[in-house]
Design a protein around this motif. Structure first.
Motif, PDB file in Angstrom:
ATOM      1  N   ASN A  20       3.496  -4.971  -8.048  1.00  0.00           N
ATOM      2  CA  ASN A  20       4.013  -5.193  -6.687  1.00  0.00           C
ATOM      3  C   ASN A  20       3.169  -4.448  -5.659  1.00  0.00           C
ATOM      4  OD1 ASN A  20       6.152  -6.961  -7.237  1.00  0.00           O
ATOM      5  ND2 ASN A  20       7.496  -5.268  -7.804  1.00  0.00           N
ATOM      6  N   ILE A  21       2.778  -3.232  -5.981  1.00  0.00           N
ATOM      7  CA  ILE A  21       1.907  -2.460  -5.086  1.00  0.00           C
ATOM      8  C   ILE A  21       0.585  -3.187  -4.912  1.00  0.00           C
ATOM      9  CG2 ILE A  21       0.556  -0.325  -4.861  1.00  0.00           C
ATOM     10  CD1 ILE A  21       2.977   1.122  -6.196  1.00  0.00           C
ATOM     11  N   LEU A  24       0.948  -6.100  -2.564  1.00  0.00           N
ATOM     12  CA  LEU A  24       1.003  -5.624  -1.169  1.00  0.00           C
ATOM     13  C   LEU A  24      -0.384  -5.250  -0.658  1.00  0.00           C
ATOM     14  CD1 LEU A  24       4.103  -3.265  -0.966  1.00  0.00           C
ATOM     15  CD2 LEU A  24       3.701  -5.332   0.357  1.00  0.00           C
ATOM     16  N   VAL A  25      -1.094  -4.475  -1.458  1.00  0.00           N
ATOM     17  CA  VAL A  25      -2.413  -3.983  -1.052  1.00  0.00           C
ATOM     18  C   VAL A  25      -3.414  -5.133  -0.933  1.00  0.00           C
ATOM     19  CG1 VAL A  25      -4.315  -2.507  -1.838  1.00  0.00           C
ATOM     20  CG2 VAL A  25      -1.990  -1.666  -1.932  1.00  0.00           C
ATOM     21  N   LYS A  27      -2.768  -8.040   0.262  1.00  0.00           N
ATOM     22  CA  LYS A  27      -2.488  -8.786   1.484  1.00  0.00           C
ATOM     23  C   LYS A  27      -2.909  -8.044   2.751  1.00  0.00           C
ATOM     24  CE  LYS A  27      -0.758 -12.125  -0.787  1.00  0.00           C
ATOM     25  NZ  LYS A  27      -1.643 -13.214  -1.095  1.00  0.00           N
ATOM     26  N   ARG A  28      -2.865  -6.713   2.685  1.00  0.00           N
ATOM     27  CA  ARG A  28      -3.265  -5.912   3.853  1.00  0.00           C
ATOM     28  C   ARG A  28      -3.465  -4.460   3.443  1.00  0.00           C
ATOM     29  NH1 ARG A  28       2.593  -5.588   6.804  1.00  0.00           N
ATOM     30  NH2 ARG A  28       3.630  -4.650   5.040  1.00  0.00           N
ATOM     31  N   ILE A  30      -2.518  -0.832   3.562  1.00  0.00           N
ATOM     32  CA  ILE A  30      -1.191  -0.275   3.806  1.00  0.00           C
ATOM     33  C   ILE A  30      -1.139   1.160   3.294  1.00  0.00           C
ATOM     34  CG2 ILE A  30      -0.301  -1.233   1.633  1.00  0.00           C
ATOM     35  CD1 ILE A  30       2.381  -1.742   3.106  1.00  0.00           C
ATOM     36  N   ILE A  35       4.297   1.217   1.702  1.00  0.00           N
ATOM     37  CA  ILE A  35       4.585   0.685   0.366  1.00  0.00           C
ATOM     38  C   ILE A  35       5.983   1.113  -0.064  1.00  0.00           C
ATOM     39  CG2 ILE A  35       3.955   0.807  -2.076  1.00  0.00           C
ATOM     40  CD1 ILE A  35       1.010   1.211  -1.111  1.00  0.00           C
ATOM     41  N   TYR A  38       8.641  -0.833   1.913  1.00  0.00           N
ATOM     42  CA  TYR A  38       8.652  -2.245   1.549  1.00  0.00           C
ATOM     43  C   TYR A  38       9.280  -2.465   0.167  1.00  0.00           C
ATOM     44  CZ  TYR A  38       7.234  -7.089   1.199  1.00  0.00           C
ATOM     45  OH  TYR A  38       7.243  -8.449   1.069  1.00  0.00           O
ATOM     46  N   LEU A  39       8.949  -1.603  -0.792  1.00  0.00           N
ATOM     47  CA  LEU A  39       9.468  -1.770  -2.147  1.00  0.00           C
ATOM     48  C   LEU A  39      10.825  -1.096  -2.361  1.00  0.00           C
ATOM     49  CD1 LEU A  39       6.233  -1.280  -4.294  1.00  0.00           C
ATOM     50  CD2 LEU A  39       7.314  -3.420  -3.576  1.00  0.00           C
TER      51      LEU A  39
END
Length: 124
Positions: A20-21, A24-25, A27-28, A30, A35, A38-39
């Motif tokens: 999941n991290i 996220l990373v 896509k942008r 962060i 993180i 968001y999680l």
């Protein structure tokens, strides 16, 4: 050395939170706090996961003001992609050639209960 690095990378990717991290990373860029929010997990948990991903070189961080922003290290990630693609290709110059797979004996031992089934088929 190459195989050791691949094993470490795949182990790091074997955790759902780290995946999941990574999503996220990818896509942008962060920061750790972003993180975490968001999680919905603690900063310390994110920190532990980021450390594992950084240690194997999948992500890297750069300081921007007070925060460290993380992004994918595409070079390291592409090594994994190349490895997987090499298993799917019939190319003569594949990753697998490095490990000399042709010299590995795939036959069963004498104690194998399936020796008449699987191994005999492979020999044909």
């Amino acid at each position: 050395v190459l195989m050791e690095n691949l094993v470490k990378i795949f182990k790091a990717l074997s955790d759902e939170t780290r995946l999941n991290i990574l999503i996220l990373v990818s896509k942008r860029n962060i920061c750790q706090k972003g993180i975490s929010k968001y999680l919905g997990i603690s900063d310390s948990a994110v920190s532990q996961h980021i450390k594992i991903l950084k240690d194997v070189g999948i992500i890297t961080g750069y300081k921007e003001g007070y925060y460290v922003l993380y992004h994918i290290n595409k070079e390291s990630f592409n090594i994994c992609v190349d490895f997987i693609n090499s298993m799917l290709s019939n190319s003569s110059e594949s990753f697998i050639d490095v490990f000399d797979v042709n010299t590995i004996h795939l036959g069963c031992s004498k104690e194998c209960k399936s020796i008449k089934k699987c191994c005999k088929r492979r020999e044909k």
